[in-house]
Write a protein that holds these residues in place. Structure first.
Motif, mmCIF file in Angstrom:
data_model
loop_
_atom_site.group_PDB
_atom_site.id
_atom_site.type_symbol
_atom_site.label_atom_id
_atom_site.label_comp_id
_atom_site.label_asym_id
_atom_site.label_seq_id
_atom_site.Cartn_x
_atom_site.Cartn_y
_atom_site.Cartn_z
ATOM 1 N N THR A 120 -14.146 37.794 -5.972
ATOM 2 C CA THR A 120 -13.456 36.506 -6.119
ATOM 3 C C THR A 120 -11.952 36.732 -6.227
ATOM 4 O O THR A 120 -11.490 37.847 -6.456
ATOM 5 C CB THR A 120 -13.912 35.775 -7.400
ATOM 6 O OG1 THR A 120 -13.481 36.528 -8.539
ATOM 7 C CG2 THR A 120 -15.428 35.623 -7.429
ATOM 8 N N MET A 121 -11.202 35.653 -6.046
ATOM 9 C CA MET A 121 -9.775 35.652 -6.336
ATOM 10 C C MET A 121 -9.561 34.776 -7.562
ATOM 11 O O MET A 121 -10.191 33.734 -7.679
ATOM 12 C CB MET A 121 -8.975 34.993 -5.204
ATOM 13 C CG MET A 121 -8.937 35.738 -3.919
ATOM 14 S SD MET A 121 -7.796 34.987 -2.696
ATOM 15 C CE MET A 121 -7.291 33.416 -3.338
ATOM 16 N N GLU A 177 -11.582 31.502 -6.905
ATOM 17 C CA GLU A 177 -12.039 31.267 -5.531
ATOM 18 C C GLU A 177 -13.222 32.163 -5.233
ATOM 19 O O GLU A 177 -13.200 33.369 -5.505
ATOM 20 C CB GLU A 177 -10.912 31.557 -4.540
ATOM 21 C CG GLU A 177 -11.305 31.429 -3.082
ATOM 22 C CD GLU A 177 -11.904 32.698 -2.477
ATOM 23 O OE1 GLU A 177 -12.623 32.586 -1.470
ATOM 24 O OE2 GLU A 177 -11.661 33.799 -3.028
ATOM 25 N N GLN A 178 -14.259 31.547 -4.697
ATOM 26 C CA GLN A 178 -15.459 32.301 -4.351
ATOM 27 C C GLN A 178 -16.015 31.700 -3.067
ATOM 28 O O GLN A 178 -16.225 30.487 -2.996
ATOM 29 C CB GLN A 178 -16.480 32.163 -5.488
ATOM 30 C CG GLN A 178 -17.610 33.149 -5.415
ATOM 31 C CD GLN A 178 -18.305 33.285 -6.774
ATOM 32 O OE1 GLN A 178 -18.225 32.382 -7.608
ATOM 33 N NE2 GLN A 178 -18.973 34.401 -6.987
ATOM 34 N N THR A 197 -12.362 26.937 -4.103
ATOM 35 C CA THR A 197 -11.584 27.152 -5.321
ATOM 36 C C THR A 197 -11.903 26.075 -6.353
ATOM 37 O O THR A 197 -11.778 24.888 -6.065
ATOM 38 C CB THR A 197 -10.079 27.139 -4.994
ATOM 39 O OG1 THR A 197 -9.804 28.207 -4.089
ATOM 40 C CG2 THR A 197 -9.241 27.308 -6.249
ATOM 41 N N MET A 217 -24.131 38.492 -5.921
ATOM 42 C CA MET A 217 -22.935 38.965 -5.215
ATOM 43 C C MET A 217 -23.269 39.489 -3.827
ATOM 44 O O MET A 217 -24.251 40.159 -3.636
ATOM 45 C CB MET A 217 -22.289 40.106 -6.004
ATOM 46 C CG MET A 217 -21.369 39.662 -7.114
ATOM 47 S SD MET A 217 -20.520 38.134 -6.816
ATOM 48 C CE MET A 217 -19.696 38.530 -5.303
ATOM 49 N N ALA A 248 -5.236 28.883 -2.118
ATOM 50 C CA ALA A 248 -6.597 28.380 -1.953
ATOM 51 C C ALA A 248 -6.895 28.083 -0.479
ATOM 52 O O ALA A 248 -7.996 28.359 0.015
ATOM 53 C CB ALA A 248 -6.789 27.127 -2.806
ATOM 54 N N ALA A 274 -7.573 31.189 1.428
ATOM 55 C CA ALA A 274 -8.921 31.681 1.129
ATOM 56 C C ALA A 274 -9.963 30.940 1.956
ATOM 57 O O ALA A 274 -10.934 31.528 2.445
ATOM 58 C CB ALA A 274 -9.210 31.524 -0.366
ATOM 59 N N ARG A 333 -14.556 41.653 3.508
ATOM 60 C CA ARG A 333 -13.996 41.152 2.264
ATOM 61 C C ARG A 333 -12.843 40.230 2.635
ATOM 62 O O ARG A 333 -12.152 40.468 3.617
ATOM 63 C CB ARG A 333 -13.507 42.331 1.411
ATOM 64 C CG ARG A 333 -12.692 41.955 0.191
ATOM 65 C CD ARG A 333 -13.548 41.739 -1.050
ATOM 66 N NE ARG A 333 -12.957 40.723 -1.928
ATOM 67 C CZ ARG A 333 -12.541 40.947 -3.179
ATOM 68 N NH1 ARG A 333 -12.647 42.138 -3.696
ATOM 69 N NH2 ARG A 333 -12.032 39.973 -3.904
#
Lengths: 477, 173
Positions: free
Chosen positions: A288-289, A307-308, A312, B1, B114, B117, B138
């Motif tokens: 994540t971030m 964030e994932q 976010t 994950m 954001a 991302a 990633r």
């Protein structure tokens, strides 16, 4: 800007009406101290649209003396004769301290210094009786007399404030002592007391600003954390520029700073202890971030964006660990959270409506209420220390603005306009906003600017180089 | 994950190494960086004439895709480039990739992080849909911190609203 000017004019009318209700319009004869207070009070009440805050100091008999003409306020003239050096080794300090006090006061835009060449009475000894008529003759409303000495390795500053037209001292004289290295803080503290006595509000001069110092070309900008006095003095670097750092935020106690760093290769939150200049990464969920952190008012928790998978949301974690708590759960972007001063609510931005808008929710999460409804996009909301206003960045028609609105979204006012203004931060007393202004083009760069919440007194804050993302500390102790 | 912890640690380590090398653009003649990647995975880019090299991936297949204002939706052109990326990654299992999302300067800092991302994630999802294992990918967002083009007009903004697929070494390499 036509829209915002209109709004501001409306707001002024409102305040003048309120001010009268609060006792400005008395017919009683002028009484000096009250008169001087009323002078600034009226000006400031008009600026901040919160007459209720100013009311207690005004609930006395005094004339209405609102010096507003089309929104321009006449600054209050003061005289500050050279501070008296009471020991031979204090001469230089005396001069410098006087300069900083005068610069603090004039820097607010609410005061104007009468040049020393115009002074009639000379104050060669701290206890010299004040010849009020001499100061009235040059129209000084306030007189500040000070003495500086070195006593046993300590720097000692004492001062008195006089209300010239009432012919009396305003409050008691005060004496402060500190190590000589802290001379600027002593000066700021004196200026805070003077500002506070005349305006009835808390000061903001003895405070610091943490920010991001920038260097290098636009496509390879180097960034490092720095902290300085509110007026740009005493810059100290807190990180090197080996990695991108963003958006530092002070704790309410002023002892810690949260910021976002790319040092792991990915945005992550770090907490820095200012006294030791040591920092640690906060725990994270792998993959994540995390960014946009801010302390809760009690300093016990941190609200931030996580964030994932491209989405976010807002989360909260304890400063000392514990299970992170999810506050929003939406496929939209939720970021830039900021607590209300009582810690009960959080204002943040979200694009759930399709564009960035401002929302308020309980500090424990739950359904948010949208508060921004004007044209354009709204981001980076910050709750004022007084609790009554939210400052924000607005984008509209290709321009950026810093603005304020009430927490219910009413009375929106835009304070600035430029190619790129963003990231407001409040002064400790909620009167001034500091922000980032970036200039366009390949040679463009960022600088820190400040503006009064009236939209007046817009000015650049001096920094050694380019600078962005200012965050104001609370008043120091 | 989605990610094995080990892979994350390795990739993070590589990225950190890249960040600590301020001269990464200055050395190595023949290295190309058409996509404006900020991190380079800390590996040799090789020659653009070598179809097995990251340099070839960047220059010939195309390591970046562009987005409309505020959008993270992939255009048909972007999908075509990403299909090529997926194919290359499929035939070069020794490599992994970090997908960087970027935004133009017309936005606030946090929002742009954001948004970047979102863009990186769009690319990741498409590559996975084309058969690339998510364990090899990633994402990271630089927001508006690393523009590729520095003018303040749409001409530059359109180049900066991008996602860049940066080749890195895979596990056991």
């Amino acid at each position: 800007m036509r829209h915002s000017r209109q709004k501001f004019a409306d707001a002024q009318r409102l305040v003048m009406r309120c001010a009268c209700k609060d006792g400005y319009s008395s017919n009683n004869p002028t009484k000096g101290t009250t008169r001087m207070k009323a002078f600034l009070k009226a000006a400031m009440a008009a600026l901040i649209l919160t007459p209720a805050v100013a009311a207690p100091a005004l609930a006395q008999n005094g004339p209405l003396r609102i010096e507003i003409t089309e929104g321009v306020i006449e600054p209050l003239p003061f005289a500050l004769p050279a501070f008296v050096a009471e020991t031979p080794d204090a001469t230089e300090m005396a001069a410098q301290i006087g300069q900083v006090i005068a610069a603090d006061l004039t820097g607010t835009g609410l005061f104007r210094e009468i040049p020393r060449e115009a002074h009639i009475q000379r104050i060669g000894v701290f206890d010299t009786p004040v010849s009020y008529s001499d100061w009235q003759a040059i129209n000084a409303q306030a007189l500040i007399v000070g003495g500086v000495s070195m006593q046993g390795g300590k720097l000692v500053v004492k001062f008195r404030l006089f209300d010239v037209f009432s012919g009396q001292q305003m409050g008691d004289g005060q004496q402060l002592a500190a190590s000589p290295a802290s001379w600027r803080r002593l000066a700021h503290k004196v200026a805070d007391v003077i500002y506070s006595r005349i305006t009835g509000e808390g000061g903001y001069f003895d405070s610091r600003v943490v920010y991001v110092a920038e260097s290098g070309p636009k496509d390879a900008r180097q960034k490092r954390l720095a902290v300085m006095d509110y007026d740009g003095a005493n810059t100290q670097y807190l990180t090197d520029s080996s990695t991108i750092v963003l958006a530092p935020r002070f704790s309410n106690a002023g002892d810690k700073v949260l910021y976002t760093t790319f040092e792991t290769g990915f945005p992550r939150i770090k907490m820095l202890d200012l006294a030791s200049v040591s920092a640690r990464l906060l725990p994270e969920v792998p993959g994540t971030m995390t960014f946009a952190p801010r302390f809760s008012p009690d300093g016990a928790s941190i609200v931030y964006s996580l964030e994932q998978g491209g989405n976010t949301d807002l989360w909260k974690m304890g400063v000392d660990g514990g299970q992170p708590q999810r506050l929003t759960n939406s496929p939209s972007i939720e970021t830039a959270p900021s607590y209300s001063p009582d810690g009960s609510r959080i204002v943040f931005e979200s694009d759930r409506s399709g564009t960035q808008q401002l929302y308020i929710m309980s500090a424990s999460g739950g359904e948010p209420t949208r508060i921004s409804f004007g044209e354009g996009r709204y981001g980076t909301p910050v709750w004022s220390p007084r609790g009554d206003l939210v400052a924000f960045t607005k984008q509209h028609a290709g321009r950026f603005h810093i603005g304020v609105m009430r927490t219910d979204g009413s009375e929106e006012r835009l304070l600035t306009a430029s190619f790129l203004d963003e990231g407001p931060s409040w002064s400790p007393n909620g009167r001034v906003i500091m922000f980032t202004r970036e200039s366009p083009g390949a040679e463009g760069g960022a600088a820190l600017w400040s503006v009064d919440i009236s939209g007046r007194n817009l000015k650049r804050v001096p920094t050694p180089g380019a600078a962005s993302d200012p965050a104001w500390s609370p008043l120091l102790r | 994950m989605k990610f094995a912890t080990k892979a994350v640690i390795l990739l993070a380590g590589l990225a950190l190494a890249a960040c600590n090398n301020p001269d990464k653009y200055a050395s190595g003649a023949g290295v190309v960086d058409p996509g404006g990647a900020y991190g380079d995975g800390g590996i040799s880019q090789g020659s653009i004439n070598d179809p097995n090299s990251p340099a070839y991936f960047a220059a010939t297949i195309g390591d970046k895709v562009l987005f409309a204002v505020d959008q993270s939706t992939l255009t048909p052109e972007a999908r075509s480039i990403l299909a090529g990326q997926a194919q290359w990654l499929g035939s070069h299992p020794a490599y992994n990739a970090i997908i960087e999302g970027h935004a133009d300067e017309q936005g606030t800092r946090e929002y742009n992080l954001a948004l970047g991302a979102r863009r990186a994630n769009s690319v990741q999802e498409y590559l996975v849909s084309q058969g690339v294992s998510s364990a090899r990918l990633r994402t990271v967002s630089y927001g508006k911190e690393r523009p590729l083009a520095v003018c303040s007009t749409e001409d530059c903004y359109s180049k900066n609203r991008r996602a860049v697929t940066v080749i890195s070494m895979g596990l056991g390499s």
